[in-house]
Design an enzyme around this catalytic site. Structure first.
Site, PDB file in Angstrom:
ATOM      1  N   LYS A   1      49.906 -42.745 -54.442  1.00  0.00           N
ATOM      2  CA  LYS A   1      50.731 -43.944 -54.620  1.00  0.00           C
ATOM      3  C   LYS A   1      52.244 -43.671 -54.565  1.00  0.00           C
ATOM      4  CE  LYS A   1      47.592 -47.040 -57.035  1.00  0.00           C
ATOM      5  NZ  LYS A   1      47.377 -47.913 -58.194  1.00  0.00           N
TER       6      LYS A   1
ATOM      7  N   ASP B   1      49.352 -54.591 -57.318  1.00  0.00           N
ATOM      8  CA  ASP B   1      48.679 -54.566 -58.631  1.00  0.00           C
ATOM      9  C   ASP B   1      49.340 -55.542 -59.608  1.00  0.00           C
ATOM     10  OD1 ASP B   1      46.614 -52.796 -58.162  1.00  0.00           O
ATOM     11  OD2 ASP B   1      47.801 -51.027 -58.693  1.00  0.00           O
TER      12      ASP B   1
HETATM   13  P1  NDP Z   1      47.050 -44.043 -66.112  1.00  0.00           P
HETATM   14  O1  NDP Z   1      46.244 -42.809 -66.283  1.00  0.00           O
HETATM   15  O2  NDP Z   1      48.273 -44.013 -65.252  1.00  0.00           O
HETATM   16  O3  NDP Z   1      47.528 -44.554 -67.588  1.00  0.00           O
HETATM   17  C1  NDP Z   1      46.622 -44.633 -68.641  1.00  0.00           C
HETATM   18  C2  NDP Z   1      47.293 -45.256 -69.857  1.00  0.00           C
HETATM   19  O4  NDP Z   1      46.325 -45.370 -70.911  1.00  0.00           O
HETATM   20  C3  NDP Z   1      48.432 -44.422 -70.429  1.00  0.00           C
HETATM   21  O5  NDP Z   1      49.391 -45.285 -71.004  1.00  0.00           O
HETATM   22  C4  NDP Z   1      47.719 -43.596 -71.502  1.00  0.00           C
HETATM   23  O6  NDP Z   1      48.579 -43.172 -72.523  1.00  0.00           O
HETATM   24  C5  NDP Z   1      46.759 -44.626 -72.040  1.00  0.00           C
HETATM   25  N1  NDP Z   1      45.594 -44.000 -72.675  1.00  0.00           N
HETATM   26  C6  NDP Z   1      44.505 -43.492 -72.058  1.00  0.00           C
HETATM   27  N2  NDP Z   1      43.627 -43.009 -72.960  1.00  0.00           N
HETATM   28  C7  NDP Z   1      44.176 -43.222 -74.191  1.00  0.00           C
HETATM   29  C8  NDP Z   1      43.768 -42.967 -75.517  1.00  0.00           C
HETATM   30  N3  NDP Z   1      42.587 -42.386 -75.781  1.00  0.00           N
HETATM   31  N4  NDP Z   1      44.584 -43.323 -76.544  1.00  0.00           N
HETATM   32  C9  NDP Z   1      45.773 -43.915 -76.292  1.00  0.00           C
HETATM   33  N5  NDP Z   1      46.231 -44.183 -75.043  1.00  0.00           N
HETATM   34  C10 NDP Z   1      45.445 -43.855 -74.001  1.00  0.00           C
HETATM   35  O7  NDP Z   1      46.034 -45.148 -65.622  1.00  0.00           O
HETATM   36  P2  NDP Z   1      46.376 -46.499 -64.836  1.00  0.00           P
HETATM   37  O8  NDP Z   1      47.587 -47.089 -65.436  1.00  0.00           O
HETATM   38  O9  NDP Z   1      46.341 -46.252 -63.384  1.00  0.00           O
HETATM   39  O10 NDP Z   1      45.104 -47.394 -65.185  1.00  0.00           O
HETATM   40  C11 NDP Z   1      44.951 -47.990 -66.464  1.00  0.00           C
HETATM   41  C12 NDP Z   1      43.813 -48.971 -66.414  1.00  0.00           C
HETATM   42  O11 NDP Z   1      44.158 -50.042 -65.534  1.00  0.00           O
HETATM   43  C13 NDP Z   1      42.493 -48.408 -65.896  1.00  0.00           C
HETATM   44  O12 NDP Z   1      41.457 -48.868 -66.734  1.00  0.00           O
HETATM   45  C14 NDP Z   1      42.351 -49.025 -64.515  1.00  0.00           C
HETATM   46  O13 NDP Z   1      40.992 -49.226 -64.154  1.00  0.00           O
HETATM   47  C15 NDP Z   1      43.038 -50.365 -64.737  1.00  0.00           C
HETATM   48  N6  NDP Z   1      43.497 -50.995 -63.505  1.00  0.00           N
HETATM   49  C16 NDP Z   1      43.004 -52.239 -63.230  1.00  0.00           C
HETATM   50  C17 NDP Z   1      43.394 -52.885 -62.096  1.00  0.00           C
HETATM   51  C18 NDP Z   1      42.811 -54.238 -61.813  1.00  0.00           C
HETATM   52  O14 NDP Z   1      42.982 -54.713 -60.683  1.00  0.00           O
HETATM   53  N7  NDP Z   1      42.195 -54.892 -62.775  1.00  0.00           N
HETATM   54  C19 NDP Z   1      44.341 -52.282 -61.139  1.00  0.00           C
HETATM   55  C20 NDP Z   1      44.828 -50.988 -61.542  1.00  0.00           C
HETATM   56  C21 NDP Z   1      44.404 -50.374 -62.689  1.00  0.00           C
HETATM   57  P3  NDP Z   1      49.398 -41.767 -72.392  1.00  0.00           P
HETATM   58  O15 NDP Z   1      50.601 -42.056 -71.551  1.00  0.00           O
HETATM   59  O16 NDP Z   1      49.723 -41.435 -73.796  1.00  0.00           O
HETATM   60  O17 NDP Z   1      48.459 -40.774 -71.745  1.00  0.00           O
END
Ligand code: NDP
Length: 254
Positions: free
Chosen positions: A43, A79
């Site tokens: 990306k 998105d």
């Molecule tokens: P990233 O890996 O870039 O970010 C994940 C985020 O979740 C971070 O802020 C991370 O925090 C947080 N996180 C993950 N696990 C934990 C935990 N156990 N405790 C606290 N915080 C947590 O993922 P994306 O942003 O790419 O995707 C996020 C979600 O969005 C996914 O479920 C994806 O499927 C969904 N999505 C849905 C779309 C749709 O069209 N509906 C389109 C794109 C994405 P930290 O920074 O601290 O690691």
């Protein structure tokens, strides 16, 4: 959508290894592709192979959709636009106070697009401070928003004057029993609560919000709309999202 609208187009999934990205983009140009989507890990790195960026992709520094305009490949990000379109069926974020849980790619897309749509104030709540602060800075510096970062190290209490609360973390994805750490009692019935997680569709986060009387928006609408906007960019036709929604539900076995 292609079949429904009688479009003789194909959408093909292809896996491109990290070190083959330049060749893949050159190949898409050579073969006359009207565009393509790209996902992780491409990306950000795809940008150096493109001829320009749309406004929100430029601010985010991430592209999920490439569109051929004239002889140029332009990077867009659908998105956040898909999320906004889905949310807008329930509430217009202009002038609203918003809380976003998460600071990853989805959170960035959602926050930037809502910022461009004129929200009043945004609070980013995230586990890792570095990612959360980076996103809050970006919103302040590039979009001149009132933006703050709050460390998400426990149950977050949503301020009473909040209008919209969004889970943009991956917590809950394929985990029906998991929800982000939130003091759900702080949700008020006048708040709109949205989730980017699309599987399960009815996440525990949304269930808890409904129990508090909130109106909710699920992640399926975002998924359908980001695809619909991409098809619109490529073909010029606004596809029927009901048809796409139905196909998506079928594919997910819902
Ligand atoms: P990233 O890996 O870039 O970010 C994940 C985020 O979740 C971070 O802020 C991370 O925090 C947080 N996180 C993950 N696990 C934990 C935990 N156990 N405790 C606290 N915080 C947590 O993922 P994306 O942003 O790419 O995707 C996020 C979600 O969005 C996914 O479920 C994806 O499927 C969904 N999505 C849905 C779309 C749709 O069209 N509906 C389109 C794109 C994405 P930290 O920074 O601290 O690691």
């Amino acid at each position: 959508a292609f079949a429904h609208h009688g479009l003789h187009w194909r959408y093909v999934n292809m896996e491109v290894p990290k070190n083959s990205l330049a060749a893949a983009v050159a190949g898409a140009r050579a073969m006359g592709f009207q565009g393509f989507n790209c996902s992780l890990p491409h990306k950000v790195s795809v940008i150096e192979h493109l001829d320009g960026l749309g406004q929100s992709a430029e601010v985010m520094g991430a592209v999920n959709c490439v569109v051929k305009r004239g002889d140029k490949f332009i990077g867009e990000n659908t998105d956040g636009k898909g999320f906004l379109r889905s949310l807008s069926s329930v509430v217009d974020p202009a002038g609203k106070s918003v809380v976003v849980l998460g600071a990853g790619g989805a959170a960035r897309a959602v926050a930037v697009e809502m910022g461009l749509a004129g929200l009043r104030k945004i609070t980013i709540v995230n586990r890792s401070a570095s990612r959360g602060e980076t996103l809050a800075h970006l919103l302040k510096n590039k979009l001149h928003l009132e933006a703050e970062f709050v460390a998400g190290n426990g149950d977050y209490t949503v301020p009473r004057n909040t209008d919209i609360v969004i889970n943009a973390t991956s917590i809950g994805l394929y985990q029906p029993e998991a929800a982000p750490a939130l003091n759900f009692a702080s949700l008020q019935p006048n708040m709109v609560v949205a989730d980017v997680v699309f599987s399960p569709t009815h996440t525990l986060f949304l269930k808890n919000a409904e129990a508090r009387g909130c109106q909710t928006v699920d992640g399926l609408g975002m998924l359908v709309n980001q695809g619909a906007i991409a098809i619109q960019y490529w073909t010029g036709i606004e596809p029927d999202t009901d048809i796409m929604n139905k196909a998506l539900r079928q594919a997910l076995g819902l």
